[in-house]
Write a protein that holds these residues in place. Structure first.
Motif, short mmCIF file in Angstrom:
data_model
loop_
_atom_site.label_atom_id
_atom_site.label_comp_id
_atom_site.label_asym_id
_atom_site.label_seq_id
_atom_site.Cartn_x
_atom_site.Cartn_y
_atom_site.Cartn_z
N ASP A 9 41.27 15.42 49.62
CA ASP A 9 42.04 16.55 49.11
C ASP A 9 43.10 16.92 50.14
O ASP A 9 42.80 17.00 51.34
N ASP A 10 44.32 17.12 49.68
CA ASP A 10 45.41 17.47 50.58
C ASP A 10 45.22 18.90 51.07
O ASP A 10 44.87 19.79 50.29
N LYS A 11 45.39 19.08 52.36
CA LYS A 11 45.28 20.43 52.93
C LYS A 11 46.11 20.49 54.21
O LYS A 11 46.35 19.47 54.87
N VAL A 34 51.71 8.25 55.31
CA VAL A 34 51.04 9.40 54.71
C VAL A 34 51.78 9.78 53.43
O VAL A 34 53.01 9.85 53.42
N SER A 36 51.31 12.38 49.69
CA SER A 36 50.56 13.39 48.97
C SER A 36 50.89 13.25 47.49
O SER A 36 52.06 13.27 47.11
N LYS A 39 47.60 16.53 44.53
CA LYS A 39 46.70 17.29 45.40
C LYS A 39 45.77 16.42 46.24
O LYS A 39 44.80 16.89 46.80
N LYS A 40 46.08 15.13 46.33
CA LYS A 40 45.34 14.21 47.19
C LYS A 40 46.26 13.71 48.29
O LYS A 40 47.46 13.50 48.07
N ALA A 41 45.70 13.54 49.47
CA ALA A 41 46.45 12.96 50.60
C ALA A 41 45.96 11.53 50.77
O ALA A 41 44.76 11.26 50.70
#
Length: 128
Positions: A9-11, A34, A36, A39-41
């Motif tokens: 999960d992207d944060k 990298v 995104s 909502k996923k990295a």
């Protein structure tokens, strides 16, 4: 060469956390991509000790995918990527992932993941 991929999960702070974990253990990131999406990295990278890095990240709660990739050297000239990829296409070898790693002395260093690694090594021997 082994490529490591982490999909989570992207944060905020994700890259800081992963790079801290690796850096604290003296594992240098050689190449990193990298992205995104939804909502996923997706972090894809190379390190010298992929097995150790993978175990370390897994022990810190990350799901790590390991895959063999080929690193090829292309002349840094227009059309060279086309020549190389056509060799694979003619042999029905699918490129699943590709990115440029570096440029050095008139060459581009390219990493690629294919569906038939052994066959691709034979087909691309002039580039390895």
């Amino acid at each position: 060469m082994e490529q490591l991929t982490v999909i989570v999960d992207d944060k905020v702070g994700l890259l800081a956390d992963i790079s801290y974990i690796l850096g604290k253990s003296k594992i240098n990131i050689e190449s990193l991509s990298v992205a995104s999406m939804d909502k996923k990295a997706i972090l894809t990278f190379f390190v010298k000790d992929a097995k150790r890095a993978s175990e370390l990240l897994k022990s810190n709660g990350y799901h790590v995918l390991e895959s063999e990739i080929l690193v090829v050297r292309l002349k840094d000239e227009p059309g060279e990527l086309s020549k190389m990829s056509l060799l694979l296409a003619n042999e029905k070898i699918n490129i699943r992932n590709l990115y440029f790693v570096a440029k050095e002395k008139g060459n581009s260093i390219v990493a690629l993941k294919v569906d038939k690694t052994t066959k691709a090594k034979r087909v691309l021997k002039q580039y390895l």
